[in-house]
Design a protein around this motif. Structure first.
Motif, PDB file in Angstrom:
ATOM      1  N   TRP A  55     -95.894 -61.714 -17.463  1.00 63.40           N
ATOM      2  CA  TRP A  55     -96.248 -60.919 -18.633  1.00 63.40           C
ATOM      3  C   TRP A  55     -95.441 -59.627 -18.753  1.00 63.40           C
ATOM      4  N   PRO A  56     -95.000 -58.974 -17.656  1.00 61.42           N
ATOM      5  CA  PRO A  56     -94.191 -57.761 -17.839  1.00 61.42           C
ATOM      6  C   PRO A  56     -92.880 -58.001 -18.593  1.00 61.42           C
ATOM      7  N   ALA A  57     -92.485 -59.255 -18.750  1.00 62.90           N
ATOM      8  CA  ALA A  57     -91.295 -59.559 -19.546  1.00 62.90           C
ATOM      9  C   ALA A  57     -91.485 -59.076 -20.982  1.00 62.90           C
ATOM     10  N   LEU A  58     -92.736 -58.983 -21.438  1.00 63.14           N
ATOM     11  CA  LEU A  58     -93.006 -58.427 -22.768  1.00 63.14           C
ATOM     12  C   LEU A  58     -92.546 -56.975 -22.849  1.00 63.14           C
ATOM     13  N   LEU A  59     -92.778 -56.223 -21.768  1.00 60.80           N
ATOM     14  CA  LEU A  59     -92.317 -54.833 -21.746  1.00 60.80           C
ATOM     15  C   LEU A  59     -90.791 -54.770 -21.797  1.00 60.80           C
ATOM     16  N   LEU A  60     -90.135 -55.706 -21.113  1.00 59.25           N
ATOM     17  CA  LEU A  60     -88.672 -55.759 -21.157  1.00 59.25           C
ATOM     18  C   LEU A  60     -88.192 -56.056 -22.576  1.00 59.25           C
ATOM     19  N   LEU A  61     -88.876 -56.960 -23.250  1.00 60.10           N
ATOM     20  CA  LEU A  61     -88.506 -57.333 -24.613  1.00 60.10           C
ATOM     21  C   LEU A  61     -88.681 -56.158 -25.576  1.00 60.10           C
ATOM     22  N   VAL A  62     -89.828 -55.506 -25.514  1.00 62.33           N
ATOM     23  CA  VAL A  62     -90.075 -54.362 -26.396  1.00 62.33           C
ATOM     24  C   VAL A  62     -89.135 -53.206 -26.042  1.00 62.33           C
ATOM     25  N   GLY A  63     -88.941 -52.953 -24.759  1.00 62.77           N
ATOM     26  CA  GLY A  63     -88.017 -51.893 -24.343  1.00 62.77           C
ATOM     27  C   GLY A  63     -86.600 -52.159 -24.822  1.00 62.77           C
ATOM     28  N   GLY A  64     -86.172 -53.415 -24.704  1.00 62.44           N
ATOM     29  CA  GLY A  64     -84.841 -53.782 -25.191  1.00 62.44           C
ATOM     30  C   GLY A  64     -84.702 -53.598 -26.683  1.00 62.44           C
ATOM     31  N   LEU A  82     -89.778 -48.370 -20.803  1.00 59.32           N
ATOM     32  CA  LEU A  82     -90.475 -49.661 -20.851  1.00 59.32           C
ATOM     33  C   LEU A  82     -89.748 -50.708 -20.011  1.00 59.32           C
ATOM     34  N   ILE A  83     -88.426 -50.685 -20.057  1.00 56.85           N
ATOM     35  CA  ILE A  83     -87.642 -51.632 -19.257  1.00 56.85           C
ATOM     36  C   ILE A  83     -87.852 -51.370 -17.768  1.00 56.85           C
ATOM     37  N   ALA A  84     -87.847 -50.101 -17.369  1.00 62.76           N
ATOM     38  CA  ALA A  84     -88.060 -49.758 -15.952  1.00 62.76           C
ATOM     39  C   ALA A  84     -89.453 -50.194 -15.495  1.00 62.76           C
ATOM     40  N   ILE A  85     -90.463 -49.902 -16.305  1.00 63.00           N
ATOM     41  CA  ILE A  85     -91.832 -50.290 -15.957  1.00 63.00           C
ATOM     42  C   ILE A  85     -91.946 -51.808 -15.890  1.00 63.00           C
ATOM     43  N   GLY A  86     -91.440 -52.489 -16.911  1.00 56.78           N
ATOM     44  CA  GLY A  86     -91.512 -53.948 -16.942  1.00 56.78           C
ATOM     45  C   GLY A  86     -90.782 -54.588 -15.775  1.00 56.78           C
ATOM     46  N   ALA A  87     -89.604 -54.066 -15.456  1.00 59.87           N
ATOM     47  CA  ALA A  87     -88.820 -54.635 -14.360  1.00 59.87           C
ATOM     48  C   ALA A  87     -89.533 -54.457 -13.025  1.00 59.87           C
ATOM     49  N   ILE A  88     -90.049 -53.275 -12.779  1.00 52.62           N
ATOM     50  CA  ILE A  88     -90.750 -53.031 -11.512  1.00 52.62           C
ATOM     51  C   ILE A  88     -91.995 -53.905 -11.413  1.00 52.62           C
ATOM     52  N   MET A  89     -92.765 -53.996 -12.500  1.00 47.15           N
ATOM     53  CA  MET A  89     -93.978 -54.815 -12.469  1.00 47.15           C
ATOM     54  C   MET A  89     -93.646 -56.303 -12.316  1.00 47.15           C
ATOM     55  N   LEU A  90     -92.602 -56.763 -12.994  1.00 44.50           N
ATOM     56  CA  LEU A  90     -92.213 -58.169 -12.888  1.00 44.50           C
ATOM     57  C   LEU A  90     -91.736 -58.488 -11.471  1.00 44.50           C
ATOM     58  N   LEU A  91     -90.888 -57.630 -10.913  1.00 39.64           N
ATOM     59  CA  LEU A  91     -90.405 -57.845  -9.549  1.00 39.64           C
ATOM     60  C   LEU A  91     -91.554 -57.807  -8.544  1.00 39.64           C
ATOM     61  N   HIS A  92     -92.529 -56.934  -8.784  1.00 42.20           N
ATOM     62  CA  HIS A  92     -93.713 -56.869  -7.917  1.00 42.20           C
ATOM     63  C   HIS A  92     -94.536 -58.158  -8.036  1.00 42.20           C
ATOM     64  N   ASN A  93     -94.769 -58.608  -9.271  1.00 48.11           N
ATOM     65  CA  ASN A  93     -95.550 -59.831  -9.492  1.00 48.11           C
ATOM     66  C   ASN A  93     -94.890 -61.056  -8.861  1.00 48.11           C
ATOM     67  N   LEU A  94     -93.564 -61.059  -8.834  1.00 45.27           N
ATOM     68  CA  LEU A  94     -92.833 -62.201  -8.281  1.00 45.27           C
ATOM     69  C   LEU A  94     -92.621 -62.088  -6.770  1.00 45.27           C
ATOM     70  N   GLY A  95     -93.080 -60.989  -6.177  1.00 47.62           N
ATOM     71  CA  GLY A  95     -92.964 -60.800  -4.737  1.00 47.62           C
ATOM     72  C   GLY A  95     -91.597 -60.360  -4.267  1.00 47.62           C
TER      73      GLY A  95
END
Length: 140
Positions: A55-64, A82-95
């Motif tokens: 789901w944080p990919a949505l933040l990447l999309l909106v940030g982009g 938004l891209i920084a937040i989305g990227a960190i959350m996505l990387l965290h979610n994916l381990g």
């Protein structure tokens, strides 16, 4: 007022309105996608739990979408945040990284602070250029 590439006029309402269009499109696309995933999950066609970490990919999309021209320093700052937040959350979610939400606030503060500083510098430079331009034309 800003210069608009397609006709060179300042204050173009069509162009200024486009700032919000890309963000609305990205958000609409994200909401549509989430709704579609939930519907498919309800019918047992997919498992929404499998795609939930993304789901944080949505933040990447909106940030982009905030970085798509025409843009401003403020919009770019928000987009990068938004891209920084989305990227960190996505990387965290994916381990991929262990750090999660606790590292986001300093990153957001640095990006927003840099955005404000850049905005100040650009406005100051613009005023100095305008003053120099006016000074050179008034001496005639």
């Amino acid at each position: 007022m800003t210069y608009h590439h397609h006709h060179g006029l300042n204050g173009c309402e069509w162009c200024e309105g486009r700032h919000g269009l890309w963000g609305a499109f990205a958000l609409g696309l994200g909401v549509f996608g989430v709704g579609l995933i939930l519907i498919l999950d309800n019918f047992g066609l997919i498992d929404a739990g499998v795609v939930a970490p993304y789901w944080p990919a949505l933040l990447l999309l909106v940030g982009g979408s905030h970085l798509v021209p025409p843009t401003s320093v403020r919009r770019s700052g928000w987009g990068l945040s938004l891209i920084a937040i989305g990227a960190i959350m996505l990387l965290h979610n994916l381990g991929v990284i262990e750090a999660g939400i606790e590292v986001l606030w300093p990153v957001v503060l640095v990006i927003l602070g840099a955005s404000l500083l850049l905005r100040f510098v650009l406005r100051r430079l613009r005023r100095l250029e305008d003053g120099a331009r006016r000074g050179s034309t008034q001496t005639v």
